[in-house]
Design a protein around this motif. Structure first.
Motif, PDB file in Angstrom:
ATOM      1  N   UNK A   1       7.407   5.839   3.129  1.00  0.00           N
ATOM      2  CA  UNK A   1       6.860   4.474   2.525  1.00  0.00           C
ATOM      3  C   UNK A   1       6.900   3.693   3.658  1.00  0.00           C
ATOM      4  N   UNK A   2       8.093   3.572   4.250  1.00  0.00           N
ATOM      5  CA  UNK A   2       8.408   2.572   5.319  1.00  0.00           C
ATOM      6  C   UNK A   2       7.543   2.607   6.546  1.00  0.00           C
ATOM      7  N   UNK A   3       6.875   3.724   6.740  1.00  0.00           N
ATOM      8  CA  UNK A   3       5.794   3.692   7.841  1.00  0.00           C
ATOM      9  C   UNK A   3       4.476   3.116   7.608  1.00  0.00           C
ATOM     10  N   UNK A   4       4.388   3.067   6.372  1.00  0.00           N
ATOM     11  CA  UNK A   4       3.110   2.454   5.743  1.00  0.00           C
ATOM     12  C   UNK A   4       3.346   1.180   4.767  1.00  0.00           C
ATOM     13  N   UNK A   5       4.479   0.557   5.129  1.00  0.00           N
ATOM     14  CA  UNK A   5       4.837  -0.545   4.248  1.00  0.00           C
ATOM     15  C   UNK A   5       3.976  -1.430   3.528  1.00  0.00           C
ATOM     16  N   UNK A   6       3.377  -2.112   4.507  1.00  0.00           N
ATOM     17  CA  UNK A   6       2.299  -3.039   3.974  1.00  0.00           C
ATOM     18  C   UNK A   6       1.242  -2.694   3.245  1.00  0.00           C
ATOM     19  N   UNK A   7       0.744  -1.409   3.801  1.00  0.00           N
ATOM     20  CA  UNK A   7      -0.422  -0.921   3.006  1.00  0.00           C
ATOM     21  C   UNK A   7       0.063  -0.177   1.616  1.00  0.00           C
ATOM     22  N   UNK A   8       1.085   0.152   1.677  1.00  0.00           N
ATOM     23  CA  UNK A   8       1.636   0.897   0.311  1.00  0.00           C
ATOM     24  C   UNK A   8       2.051  -0.224  -0.803  1.00  0.00           C
ATOM     25  N   UNK A   9       2.520  -1.312  -0.173  1.00  0.00           N
ATOM     26  CA  UNK A   9       3.063  -2.456  -1.162  1.00  0.00           C
ATOM     27  C   UNK A   9       1.543  -2.862  -1.867  1.00  0.00           C
ATOM     28  N   UNK A  10       0.479  -3.004  -1.250  1.00  0.00           N
ATOM     29  CA  UNK A  10      -0.732  -3.397  -1.849  1.00  0.00           C
ATOM     30  C   UNK A  10      -1.188  -2.467  -2.665  1.00  0.00           C
TER      31      UNK A  10
END
Length: 280
Positions: A81-90
């Motif tokens: 999740x941390x590796x794609x944090x911004x995308x996953x937050x959206x």
């Protein structure tokens, strides 16, 4: 291909993870020591840490140390999740806020005349890892050939695009919406007269759009694939479903399942017998 990748990138644990799905015997003691060394390295990337923990969880599963397996999975998913944090937050916002508003508010203008259609889609819904792929394959292997759409995402993409274009939850006249959707399905080679305009769409999260499906395609069939809940949850968590933002945190998985159950239950109270419930 994975073996070749390992030859060129011996420290990249992603390759070992996917190779281990094809050759479980690579998970020996030497590889375990290598994984543990890489995971402890402060310079390891989040992706490498994620796949390292996923791999270590498989060692613990094999040894039936399920508590340790779960701890490694939690750590692995946090890193992924941390590796794609911004995308996953959206993605989390969309899944738990936007799509619920859309599913509750999106509508089509109904007509006074008879709303019939020759198109007979079979929508297969459920949660990930519920047996839906098997169900679709069985349907597609019957005496009468049924084109298989797999995960088309046609409905979701169409609805989101329409709402962005119109800045409204009113998608328009039901006939116009049906024609536009049908053209998309036709472009994918799914609606064909010789197969009685019947096809499958296995986009599981179409459960968000049940009311719209009923309005747009009155001859649609909906199959809700059901599996033991714990089995589905553990299967999601044990398999890195890379594109689903909510699938990397147990609380989000529970939240997604709750939304799914509530939507199905609410719909069944108003439209009993419209959904075919299929227990794996």
């Amino acid at each position: 291909s994975h073996k070749m990748a390992i030859k060129y990138e011996p420290e990249n644990l992603t390759h070992y993870f996917y190779l281990s799905e094809l050759k479980k015997d690579i998970l020996d003691s030497n590889l375990k020591k290598k994984i543990e060394k890489i995971v402890k390295n402060n310079k390891s990337t989040k992706i490498n840490l994620a796949y390292g923990n996923y791999l270590l969880s498989r060692y613990e599963k094999k040894s039936k140390n399920y508590g340790k397996e779960l701890n490694y999975l939690i750590e692995g998913h946090q890193c992924f999740f941390g590796s794609r944090k911004e995308k996953f937050k959206l993605g989390i916002k969309y899944c738990f806020e936007d799509v619920l508003q859309i599913s509750e508010g999106a509508k089509v203008e109904k007509l006074n005349q008879k709303n019939d259609s020759e198109i007979k889609p079979i929508f297969i819904i459920g949660v990930p890892r519920c047996g839906s792929t098997l169900v679709e394959k069985i349907i597609g292997s019957g005496m009468k050939f049924v084109p298989m759409g797999e995960e088309t995402a046609v409905l979701e993409n169409f609805i989101n695009t329409k709402i962005l274009e119109k800045q409204s939850l009113n998608l328009g006249n039901v006939l116009d919406v049906r024609n536009e959707l049908s053209n998309i399905y036709k472009q994918k080679g799914l609606i064909l007269k010789k197969y009685d305009c019947r096809f499958t769409d296995k986009s599981l999260n179409n459960f968000f759009y049940l009311e719209l499906i009923k309005d747009i395609y009155p001859n649609a069939k909906i199959i809700n694939c059901k599996r033991d809940i714990l089995s589905s949850i553990m299967s999601i968590f044990q398999n890195n479903i890379t594109e689903l933002a909510w699938a990397h945190d147990l609380d989000n998985i529970f939240k997604y399942f709750n939304n799914y159950f509530e939507i199905i239950e609410k719909y069944n109270k108003v439209n009993s017998n419209f959904i075919y419930e299929l227990q794996l």
